[in-house]
Scaffold this active site. Sequence first.
Site, short mmCIF file in Angstrom:
data_model
loop_
_atom_site.label_atom_id
_atom_site.label_comp_id
_atom_site.label_asym_id
_atom_site.label_seq_id
_atom_site.Cartn_x
_atom_site.Cartn_y
_atom_site.Cartn_z
CG ASP A 113 -1.73 1.17 1.42
OD1 ASP A 113 -1.71 2.03 0.73
OD2 ASP A 113 -2.76 1.20 2.24
CB SER A 162 -3.33 12.69 -14.85
OG SER A 162 -4.57 12.92 -15.53
CE1 TYR A 187 -5.66 10.44 -10.71
CE2 TYR A 187 -6.14 12.00 -12.59
CZ TYR A 187 -5.56 10.84 -11.97
OH TYR A 187 -4.80 10.08 -13.03
CE LYS A 240 -1.89 10.30 -10.86
NZ LYS A 240 -0.64 9.38 -10.81
#
Length: 247
Positions: free
Chosen positions: A60, A139, A152, A156
């Site tokens: 993880d 991304s 997100y 990123k």
Amino acid sequence: MSARTAIVTGGGSGIGGAISQRLAADGALVAVFDLSGDAAKAAAASIEKAGGKAIGIPVDVTDRAGIDAGIDEVLARLGPPTILVNNAGLTVEDKFLETTAEAWHRMLAVNLTGTFDCCQAVLPHMIENGWGRIINISSSSVYGPPPGLAGYVAAKSGVVGLSKVLALEFARYGVTVNTIPPGFIDTPMLRDTVQRGFIDVDQQIEKTPVGRIGRPEDIAAACAFLASDEAGYITGQSLGINGGRVI
């Protein structure tokens, strides 16, 4: 890439799975890190069946102690890691004012802090060997962010900035650090997003000059190049794999 040891996070499926397979096909010894231990071991078994050398380890990336334990196992079984692909990622779509603190911190933990921790844990081995390749999967949303992805995109974007700093700091040790922002790629995460009505596949293909959805293997090919000796003069860069879409 023969005898180099590579770690691929989120390497059990999707883009990470394709990267793991490609690096192994090019001769690297691959440690597949994945939150799902079953996925990691299945990916490693597939590589071994094809003639490569790989191990699957449940890791993880939000757990630094788990990362360190995983790297200790890599050292014992495959040798010092000198290639690191930070691919593990998580996306949660929500309107900004409805984004919970828990979701925000989870986005940062998986996408940004996990990348930081993996880099920090592996870099000493690269420095000791005088050679290293770090490829961080960012991304394309960083360059053309859609609404509903604040956490997100923020995480990123942080990965891109972190990569540029690391590229400057560790170049003198023979370590390169680059990012790949994938475009519209057919992955389990994408299919889940499509199923929830967040993305229209036909609309996205229409916006892509090459006229098709990307494949995980497209990202893997670029990753394999950046991990090679031939890419030693490339660092601090972002290589967009997006079928011609402007980022």
